[in-house]
Motif scaffolding. Structure first.
Motif, PDB file in Angstrom:
ATOM      1  N   GLY A   1      -7.302   5.355  -3.830  1.00 13.70           N
ATOM      2  CA  GLY A   1      -6.144   5.368  -2.945  1.00 13.70           C
ATOM      3  C   GLY A   1      -5.416   6.699  -2.945  1.00 13.70           C
ATOM      4  O   GLY A   1      -5.627   7.549  -3.830  1.00 13.70           O
TER       5      GLY A   1
ATOM      6  N   SER B   1      -5.792   2.922   0.965  1.00  9.67           N
ATOM      7  CA  SER B   1      -6.705   2.630  -0.134  1.00  9.67           C
ATOM      8  C   SER B   1      -7.974   2.008   0.410  1.00  9.67           C
ATOM      9  O   SER B   1      -7.988   1.427   1.502  1.00  9.67           O
ATOM     10  CB  SER B   1      -6.065   1.706  -1.175  1.00  9.67           C
TER      11      SER B   1
ATOM     12  N   ASN C   1      -3.023  -0.424  -4.092  1.00 10.47           N
ATOM     13  CA  ASN C   1      -3.141   1.029  -4.037  1.00 10.47           C
ATOM     14  C   ASN C   1      -2.866   1.640  -5.412  1.00 10.47           C
ATOM     15  O   ASN C   1      -1.710   1.863  -5.776  1.00 10.47           O
ATOM     16  CB  ASN C   1      -2.175   1.623  -3.009  1.00 10.47           C
TER      17      ASN C   1
ATOM     18  N   THR D   1       0.822  -1.213   0.000  1.00 10.61           N
ATOM     19  CA  THR D   1       0.000   0.000   0.000  1.00 10.61           C
ATOM     20  C   THR D   1       0.855   1.263   0.000  1.00 10.61           C
ATOM     21  O   THR D   1       0.483   2.279  -0.585  1.00 10.61           O
ATOM     22  CB  THR D   1      -0.949  -0.007   1.210  1.00 10.61           C
TER      23      THR D   1
END
Length: 432
Positions: free
Chosen positions: A217, A231, A53, A40
């Motif tokens: 995201g 996200s 993300n 992420t």
């Protein structure tokens, strides 16, 4: 036409997928899997960024295509005990499904002097499956005519095709959005979502459904090593599965079952130096508001209303060491809580793929500025059996709403292993 295209992509890219965290794949591709699925806030490759993300795509300034293919093996085991006049009768059955392939493909279009980055992906993001043969030594697998379920088999697969766009608001902050179209297929034998007849529960053909959803995201890169990301993937809303059922006496019926994919919130932190890349992700999976998972229990016609899963938390961590020229090394760990409590263990026999602890080791070889090869080995374990009691609609009472059978038990556990290889090609390598 649209359905036929999706079926074709599904067959190529999601031949078989088996989940690690609930029924969710912990990562996509060899690089992301080797980092425990953490991506992420630490986009080491395009597959991990596209999965977790879309805003993190802004870090890629080239046109890149990536293909991953893995071989996955799981070994669930099913145990049951029933009371008899002569004492408890117990047994166990081992799954005999064997090895399953796991492909994934992704592509990103980036340009160093552009604030826009685009991506497309076709990933198997969810699945479960078991094959427990009929047995005269395990009560749950005895023939339906003798009170068991006989041969138990399930096969659930979900492929997601995503179209991603990332935009750099500043040189440190990016946002991203990804609309998704999904294709899922489910086969059950026996089918507990159908009404039983005098012959027992039926088996089904493989039914399919189309779903839609999105992911948004945000990604922050301090430029000094620290990175942050968040996200949110919305619930993926599907059409109903429409099952064509066949009973043991060759009579037939039809039934429908709704099964969506849960919303997922992901939060991540990353840190990079010249020698290492560290990633840590936390996810919250909302099963309790997802059709197919939110409800449970028996219907008035003795079919099963749903899986009855709780929300789960997933923790993913990974470390990449870059001190060896052209040979980055990675280790990863994933922890997942169990969505199945003891009251609904019986309803989840077809979906035993619950892994609490997963460990990964991976590496890459940078051939040149254009080609890179990746590999990962994964091992996972449920770290104890999921246990409960056998249930029967004939035993339902005000004090026993699910019909638990006194003196009975049902449990399952499993281990998983996988080896996966990836190949990425950069069309126009650009200096960062």
């Amino acid at each position: 036409m649209k359905t036929n295209i999706l079926k074709f992509l599904f067959l190529i890219f999601s031949t078989s997928v088996f989940a690690q965290a609930g029924h969710i794949m912990q990562g996509v591709g060899a690089v992301n899997m080797s980092m425990g699925g953490a991506s992420t806030a630490q986009p080491l490759d395009i597959s991990g960024a596209l999965q977790w993300n879309p805003a993190a795509l802004s870090t890629f300034d080239d046109k890149i295509i990536k293909l991953d293919v893995g071989l996955f093996f799981s070994s669930p085991e099913l145990y049951s005990t029933v009371p008899t006049p002569g004492g408890p009768f117990s047994g166990n059955t081992e799954d005999d499904r064997g090895i399953s392939p796991m492909p994934a493909v992704a592509m990103v279009w980036g340009k160093e002097d552009s604030k826009h980055t685009f991506g497309v992906s076709a990933f198997g993001i969810s699945g479960f499956g078991v094959t427990f043969p009929e047995s005269m030594t395990n009560p749950i697998n005895m023939p339906q005519s003798m009170g068991g379920f006989g041969h138990i088999e399930s096969d659930y697969l979900l492929m997601q095709v995503g179209l991603s766009w990332a935009y750099e608001l500043t040189d440190k902050i990016s946002i991203g959005v990804q609309p998704n179209i999904d294709y899922s297929a489910l086969e059950l034998a026996p089918n507990p979502t159908a009404n039983p007849s005098a012959a027992g529960y039926p088996s089904t053909d493989k039914a399919s459904a189309i779903g839609f959803g999105a992911q948004v995201g945000v990604f922050y890169d301090s430029g000094a090593g620290l990175k942050l990301g968040a996200s949110y993937k919305t619930a993926q809303k599907f059409s109903e599965f429409e099952f064509n059922n066949t009973y043991l006496d060759n009579s037939t019926s039809k039934n429908k079952f709704q099964m969506d994919y849960p919303a997922i919130l992901s939060l991540g932190v990353g840190y990079s130096t010249n020698a290492i890349d560290f990633a840590l992700d936390f996810r919250r999976v909302d099963y309790e508001n997802t059709d197919g998972f939110s409800t449970t229990g028996w219907t008035q016609t003795a079919s099963v209303a749903g899986f009855g899963w709780k929300n789960i938390s997933i923790l993913s961590a990974g470390l990449q060491y870059k001190g060896i020229n052209k040979l980055p090394l990675r280790i990863g760990y994933t922890y997942s809580s169990n969505p199945i409590d003891e009251s609904v263990t019986f309803f989840n026999i077809p979906a035993t793929a619950i892994i609490q602890d997963a460990y990964q080791f991976g590496l890459s070889y940078v051939v040149n500025d254009t080609w890179k090869v990746d590999a990962v080995y994964h091992y996972g374990a449920s770290n104890g059996a999921t246990e409960g009691q056998l249930l029967s609609p004939m035993m339902i009472s005000q004090s026993n709403p699910l019909g638990a059978i006194p003196g009975s038990s049902i449990s399952y556990d499993m281990k998983t292993s996988m080896i996966q290889f990836g190949l990425s090609y950069t069309f126009n390598s650009a200096s960062k």
